[in-house]
Design a protein around this motif. Structure first.
Motif, mmCIF file in Angstrom:
data_model
loop_
_atom_site.group_PDB
_atom_site.id
_atom_site.type_symbol
_atom_site.label_atom_id
_atom_site.label_comp_id
_atom_site.label_asym_id
_atom_site.label_seq_id
_atom_site.Cartn_x
_atom_site.Cartn_y
_atom_site.Cartn_z
ATOM 1 N N GLU A 105 30.664 7.137 36.679
ATOM 2 C CA GLU A 105 30.289 6.505 35.411
ATOM 3 C C GLU A 105 29.162 7.287 34.750
ATOM 4 N N PRO A 106 28.700 6.844 33.574
ATOM 5 C CA PRO A 106 27.645 7.579 32.864
ATOM 6 C C PRO A 106 26.441 7.836 33.740
ATOM 7 N N GLY A 132 30.736 2.106 24.489
ATOM 8 C CA GLY A 132 31.429 1.134 23.641
ATOM 9 C C GLY A 132 32.020 -0.039 24.379
ATOM 10 N N GLN A 133 31.824 -0.121 25.695
ATOM 11 C CA GLN A 133 32.367 -1.204 26.494
ATOM 12 C C GLN A 133 31.229 -2.102 26.960
ATOM 13 N N ARG A 162 28.361 -3.567 36.285
ATOM 14 C CA ARG A 162 29.672 -4.216 36.299
ATOM 15 C C ARG A 162 30.242 -4.275 34.892
ATOM 16 N N SER A 163 31.506 -3.912 34.741
ATOM 17 C CA SER A 163 32.157 -3.961 33.424
ATOM 18 C C SER A 163 32.479 -5.412 33.045
ATOM 19 N N LEU A 164 32.234 -5.760 31.777
ATOM 20 C CA LEU A 164 32.560 -7.089 31.240
ATOM 21 C C LEU A 164 33.789 -7.063 30.342
ATOM 22 N N VAL A 165 34.591 -6.003 30.472
ATOM 23 C CA VAL A 165 35.793 -5.905 29.626
ATOM 24 C C VAL A 165 36.750 -7.069 29.866
ATOM 25 N N PRO A 166 37.037 -7.471 31.126
ATOM 26 C CA PRO A 166 37.933 -8.632 31.310
ATOM 27 C C PRO A 166 37.385 -9.891 30.654
ATOM 28 N N GLU A 167 36.075 -10.122 30.801
ATOM 29 C CA GLU A 167 35.480 -11.293 30.164
ATOM 30 C C GLU A 167 35.556 -11.187 28.635
#
Length: 486
Positions: A105-106, A132-133, A162-167
């Protein structure tokens, strides 16, 4: 102008206002409910995701540290970062100048605010956007246990990204559902508005049509009463009012018919004795000069009053013909200037009237009724106006116009609307007038008898710019209606 007035009337109509009110209510309610639901659900979803991530990180750290000693080596940090990373998140482990990151990741997702809170010994979290995510950053500092049972900061900082894309996708679906629900609510509001407007406007339109029919004289108009609401009460009130009006108007018409019949009957019954009285007064007129003093004056007075009574009876008979619709025209091609001149000459007014009567004006009309109209107008000018009295004739292709003017005080504005009323007196203190009080009314009726299609004769009263009363007679040049219609 008429088009825009019609558009404005439709826009400001009750139907449009009901639609706008229901639509505004639907939009407002949907926006409030959808916005409240969206904000509440978004908060709950994010809070649950945040709590779950914090608990997961805490549980992983509680199971034991993969660090054998402090200070750790770079390999120790990388091993720890790899073990704390999974498919849904990755870890960043920092010890002073050393740093290790699991995943690809970044390079530096951490913010100075978050790191400061972790260094102060707090469990901190922060929602940020990475590439952007939406993402959730959680950080804590490991502590070392002391022999006395207390703990101290180890300086080892552990961060979970942790990615919040699903939320976010769940929140977006919720927002879409909220807007769709709002759209359906708006559509339902419009449909309800249309149904309500139809239910409200139908009795209102029925009431409007019934009121117009009633105003046009159809006193049998009634409304169908539906339901027991306020509109039904209005319909019942209208029906009661229409019924009362029909009874009262019927009674007035009956009384008017009786009065007209009485006047006509009395007038006709008086004709025979008046004829006898006229014959007697003719004899009295011949002998009046030879009768002494009071007897001569009495004979002349009886003769004059008999003539006045005869004129009144003749006028009443003429009025009764107008009222019964039996008045008829005897049409002929008339040289109008010659006819007016004859009227003035027969009554001895030729030298007292200023006449402007161009020749060559020929019209098809009733010469007797023209004579009655002109004689009444000129005689009225002499009685109530002041000399000089003028009569002016003009004509165009469709109309003949005769204007009679005097130089008197003119007509009072309060008198103008009643000039052609029967037996109307401008001076109520005057109990007796010089004429029958019906002359102008008869002249007005005679003018209206002349018709040609939609054009109808008219007699109008007014005042001249320099003072004095002005009566204007307009007759169609080609009268084709034989009269009788009111």
């Amino acid at each position: 102008m008429t088009f825009w007035r019609s558009v404005a009337a439709q826009v400001s109509g009750l139907r449009v206002r009901l639609l706008l009110a229901f639509a505004l209510l639907g939009v407002t309610t949907s926006a409030v409910v959808a916005s409240g639901s969206y904000v509440q659900a978004r908060t709950v979803i994010l809070q649950q995701a945040q709590d779950a991530a914090v608990m997961s990180l805490t549980d992983q750290l509680t199971k034991g540290y993969p660090i054998a000693q402090l200070p750790p080596t770079q390999d120790d940090l990388e091993l720890m970062a790899q073990r704390l990373s999974d498919r849904e998140s990755y870890a960043v482990v920092v010890y002073r100048d050393l740093r290790a990151q699991g995943g690809s990741e970044p390079a530096d997702p951490l913010t100075p605010e978050l790191r400061q809170k972790v260094r102060d010994g707090h469990i901190a979290w922060q929602r940020v956007a990475l590439d952007g995510q939406p993402s959730l950053l959680i950080g804590t500092q490991l502590k070392l246990d002391r022999p006395d049972g207390t703990s101290r900061p180890s300086g080892l900082e552990v961060y979970s990204v942790r990615s919040l894309v699903p939320e976010q996708q769940s929140i977006d679906r919720l927002a879409t559902w909220a807007w769709q629900t709002g759209g359906l609510s708006l559509l339902l509001a419009v449909l309800l508005a249309l149904l309500s407007a139809r239910g409200v406007l139908r009795p209102v339109r029925d009431l409007g049509r019934a009121a117009r029919r009633l105003g046009e004289g159809d006193l049998t108009t009634r409304l169908t009463v539906r339901g027991v609401d306020e509109l039904a009460d209005v319909a019942r009130t209208f029906n009661d009012t229409a019924g009362t009006l029909e009874r009262q108007v019927g009674e007035l018409r009956r009384m008017e018919s009786d009065a007209r019949r009485f006047v006509a009957d009395v007038s006709h019954e008086l004709r025979t004795p008046l004829a006898a009285m006229t014959a007697v007064t003719d004899v009295l007129d011949e002998e009046a000069e030879h009768l002494p003093g009071d007897a001569g004056r009495a004979a002349r007075l009886v003769s004059q009053e008999t003539q006045n009574l005869t004129q009144l009876v003749n006028d009443l008979i003429e009025v009764s013909r107008f009222d019964s619709g039996t008045a008829r025209l005897a049409l002929d091609d008339v040289d109008v200037a010659a006819a007016v001149t004859a009227t003035l000459r027969i009554r001895g007014w030729s030298d007292r009237v200023r006449a402007d009567l161009p020749s060559g004006v020929v019209a098809r009309l009733d010469p007797r009724r023209l004579d009655v109209i002109v004689a009444n107008l000129v005689g009225n000018a002499f009685r109530h106006g002041a000399e000089p009295v003028s009569v002016r004739l003009s004509a165009d292709r469709d109309w003949v116009t005769i204007e009679v003017a005097d130089q008197g005080p003119g007509l009072d504005p309060e008198v103008l609307p009643h000039v052609f009323d029967r037996l109307y007196k401008a001076d109520t203190a005057r109990t007796r007038s010089e004429g029958s009080g019906l002359g102008l009314a008869i002249a007005w009726e005679n003018a209206r008898l002349h018709r040609h299609g939609e054009r109808r004769g008219a007699l109008v009263a007014g005042n001249g710019p320099g003072g004095g009363a002005v009566f204007t007679l307009r007759l169609p040049r080609e009268t084709t209606d034989a009269g009788g219609a009111r």
